[in-house]
Design a protein around this motif. Sequence first.
Motif, PDB file in Angstrom:
ATOM      1  N   ILE A 170      -4.096   6.874  -2.877  1.00  0.00           N
ATOM      2  CA  ILE A 170      -3.702   5.561  -2.373  1.00  0.00           C
ATOM      3  C   ILE A 170      -3.544   4.596  -3.546  1.00  0.00           C
ATOM      4  CG2 ILE A 170      -4.348   3.607  -0.904  1.00  0.00           C
ATOM      5  CD1 ILE A 170      -5.950   5.477   0.814  1.00  0.00           C
ATOM      6  N   GLU A 181      -2.827   0.499  -4.251  1.00  0.00           N
ATOM      7  CA  GLU A 181      -2.762  -0.829  -3.642  1.00  0.00           C
ATOM      8  C   GLU A 181      -2.253  -1.811  -4.691  1.00  0.00           C
ATOM      9  OE1 GLU A 181      -6.532  -2.165  -2.129  1.00  0.00           O
ATOM     10  OE2 GLU A 181      -5.787  -4.185  -1.763  1.00  0.00           O
ATOM     11  N   PHE A 240      -8.746   0.458   0.926  1.00  0.00           N
ATOM     12  CA  PHE A 240      -9.007   1.883   0.839  1.00  0.00           C
ATOM     13  C   PHE A 240      -9.724   2.362   2.089  1.00  0.00           C
ATOM     14  CE2 PHE A 240      -9.207   1.631  -4.037  1.00  0.00           C
ATOM     15  CZ  PHE A 240      -7.829   1.631  -4.080  1.00  0.00           C
ATOM     16  N   LEU A 246       3.060   0.465   3.172  1.00  0.00           N
ATOM     17  CA  LEU A 246       2.910  -0.797   3.900  1.00  0.00           C
ATOM     18  C   LEU A 246       3.287  -1.950   2.988  1.00  0.00           C
ATOM     19  CD1 LEU A 246       1.262   0.698   6.135  1.00  0.00           C
ATOM     20  CD2 LEU A 246      -0.097  -1.387   6.242  1.00  0.00           C
ATOM     21  N   LEU A 290       0.850  -1.193   0.000  1.00  0.00           N
ATOM     22  CA  LEU A 290       0.000   0.000   0.000  1.00  0.00           C
ATOM     23  C   LEU A 290       0.878   1.232   0.000  1.00  0.00           C
ATOM     24  CD1 LEU A 290      -2.475  -1.789   0.808  1.00  0.00           C
ATOM     25  CD2 LEU A 290      -3.178   0.152   2.182  1.00  0.00           C
ATOM     26  N   LEU A 291       0.600   2.161  -0.913  1.00  0.00           N
ATOM     27  CA  LEU A 291       1.284   3.451  -0.950  1.00  0.00           C
ATOM     28  C   LEU A 291       0.230   4.528  -0.730  1.00  0.00           C
ATOM     29  CD1 LEU A 291       3.158   2.788  -4.329  1.00  0.00           C
ATOM     30  CD2 LEU A 291       4.220   2.690  -2.079  1.00  0.00           C
ATOM     31  N   ALA A 292       0.416   5.370   0.263  1.00  0.00           N
ATOM     32  CA  ALA A 292      -0.551   6.438   0.526  1.00  0.00           C
ATOM     33  C   ALA A 292       0.167   7.768   0.643  1.00  0.00           C
ATOM     34  CB  ALA A 292      -1.328   6.150   1.807  1.00  0.00           C
ATOM     35  N   HIS A 293      -0.313   8.775  -0.092  1.00  0.00           N
ATOM     36  CA  HIS A 293       0.279  10.114  -0.056  1.00  0.00           C
ATOM     37  C   HIS A 293      -0.786  11.096   0.416  1.00  0.00           C
ATOM     38  CE1 HIS A 293       2.410  13.598  -2.413  1.00  0.00           C
ATOM     39  NE2 HIS A 293       2.585  13.683  -1.107  1.00  0.00           N
ATOM     40  N   GLU A 305      -8.179  11.248  -4.173  1.00  0.00           N
ATOM     41  CA  GLU A 305      -9.105  12.213  -3.597  1.00  0.00           C
ATOM     42  C   GLU A 305      -8.395  13.559  -3.527  1.00  0.00           C
ATOM     43  OE1 GLU A 305     -10.500  10.731   0.111  1.00  0.00           O
ATOM     44  OE2 GLU A 305     -11.271   8.877  -0.767  1.00  0.00           O
ATOM     45  N   ARG A 309       2.610  13.737   3.851  1.00  0.00           N
ATOM     46  CA  ARG A 309       2.869  12.477   4.532  1.00  0.00           C
ATOM     47  C   ARG A 309       2.807  11.346   3.511  1.00  0.00           C
ATOM     48  NH1 ARG A 309      -0.760   9.919   9.038  1.00  0.00           N
ATOM     49  NH2 ARG A 309       0.685   8.396   9.906  1.00  0.00           N
ATOM     50  N   LEU A 310       3.797  10.479   3.562  1.00  0.00           N
ATOM     51  CA  LEU A 310       3.831   9.313   2.685  1.00  0.00           C
ATOM     52  C   LEU A 310       3.901   8.066   3.550  1.00  0.00           C
ATOM     53  CD1 LEU A 310       4.115   8.381  -0.340  1.00  0.00           C
ATOM     54  CD2 LEU A 310       6.583   8.508   0.011  1.00  0.00           C
ATOM     55  N   GLN A 311       2.966   7.162   3.332  1.00  0.00           N
ATOM     56  CA  GLN A 311       2.963   5.914   4.096  1.00  0.00           C
ATOM     57  C   GLN A 311       3.044   4.740   3.142  1.00  0.00           C
ATOM     58  OE1 GLN A 311      -0.586   6.310   6.703  1.00  0.00           O
ATOM     59  NE2 GLN A 311       0.770   5.427   8.216  1.00  0.00           N
ATOM     60  N   SER A 337      -4.585  -1.189  -7.960  1.00  0.00           N
ATOM     61  CA  SER A 337      -5.719  -0.268  -7.978  1.00  0.00           C
ATOM     62  C   SER A 337      -5.293   1.061  -7.363  1.00  0.00           C
ATOM     63  CB  SER A 337      -6.905  -0.859  -7.221  1.00  0.00           C
ATOM     64  OG  SER A 337      -6.530  -1.177  -5.910  1.00  0.00           O
ATOM     65  N   MET A 338      -5.944   2.122  -7.773  1.00  0.00           N
ATOM     66  CA  MET A 338      -5.564   3.467  -7.343  1.00  0.00           C
ATOM     67  C   MET A 338      -6.804   4.267  -6.992  1.00  0.00           C
ATOM     68  SD  MET A 338      -2.827   5.983  -9.113  1.00  0.00           S
ATOM     69  CE  MET A 338      -2.300   7.491  -8.282  1.00  0.00           C
ATOM     70  N   LYS A 339      -6.674   5.085  -5.968  1.00  0.00           N
ATOM     71  CA  LYS A 339      -7.781   5.951  -5.588  1.00  0.00           C
ATOM     72  C   LYS A 339      -7.244   7.359  -5.362  1.00  0.00           C
ATOM     73  CE  LYS A 339     -11.664   6.113  -2.366  1.00  0.00           C
ATOM     74  NZ  LYS A 339     -12.177   5.694  -1.050  1.00  0.00           N
ATOM     75  N   MET A 344      -5.605  13.112  -0.737  1.00  0.00           N
ATOM     76  CA  MET A 344      -5.077  11.774  -0.462  1.00  0.00           C
ATOM     77  C   MET A 344      -5.106  10.912  -1.720  1.00  0.00           C
ATOM     78  SD  MET A 344      -4.195   9.463   1.939  1.00  0.00           S
ATOM     79  CE  MET A 344      -4.963   9.488   3.550  1.00  0.00           C
TER      80      MET A 344
END
Lengths: 93, 93
Positions: free
Chosen positions: A72, A74, B4, B23, A23-26, A67, B19-21, A63-65, A70
Amino acid sequence: MSLFGLFPRKKTASAARDRLQILLAHERTGGGGSSELLAKLREEVLAAIAKHVSVDETRVNVSMKNEDEMSIIEIDLEIPHADLPRLRLAASR
Amino acid sequence: MSLFGLFPRKKTASAARDRLQILLAHERTGGGGSSELLAKLREEVLAAIAKHVSVDETRVNVSMKNEDEMSIIEIDLEIPHADLPRLRLAASR
């Protein structure tokens, strides 16, 4: 924030495959802007995986989301056990 | 499984940092074995990030959890906004 425990240990259909999830989340404070950084990291992570896993034998789902503040990505892979000895060898280099 | 919505949009202390996360989770069916693959991917992901972000200005936190059939690595970064124009430039190459 700890995200441990978010991946339930459900049994997959095939017992002969391991599962790798990334998982990559920015999170962009101040709002606005796109997440080219995340798209770039996705490519680099997939390239790093491809060094160790034969992609044709691996089931890959990305998959990408997006917003406002944010993004994300996956990445979900099922890796056949036949690849694992090769993985361990490559990883120990 | 969709992950998500697992990253709540809480405000960080500094509004001038993104912020970058990341997992990484490896679920080993059939039990046993270690996760050298995950440790290797952690190094490659950190190297990929370092290409785009000045690490001395970035707060990096890495944690790891190992269980019998599951290993999870969590990488958490706070990136100063001063780095973002450089990031976008690098990412668009």
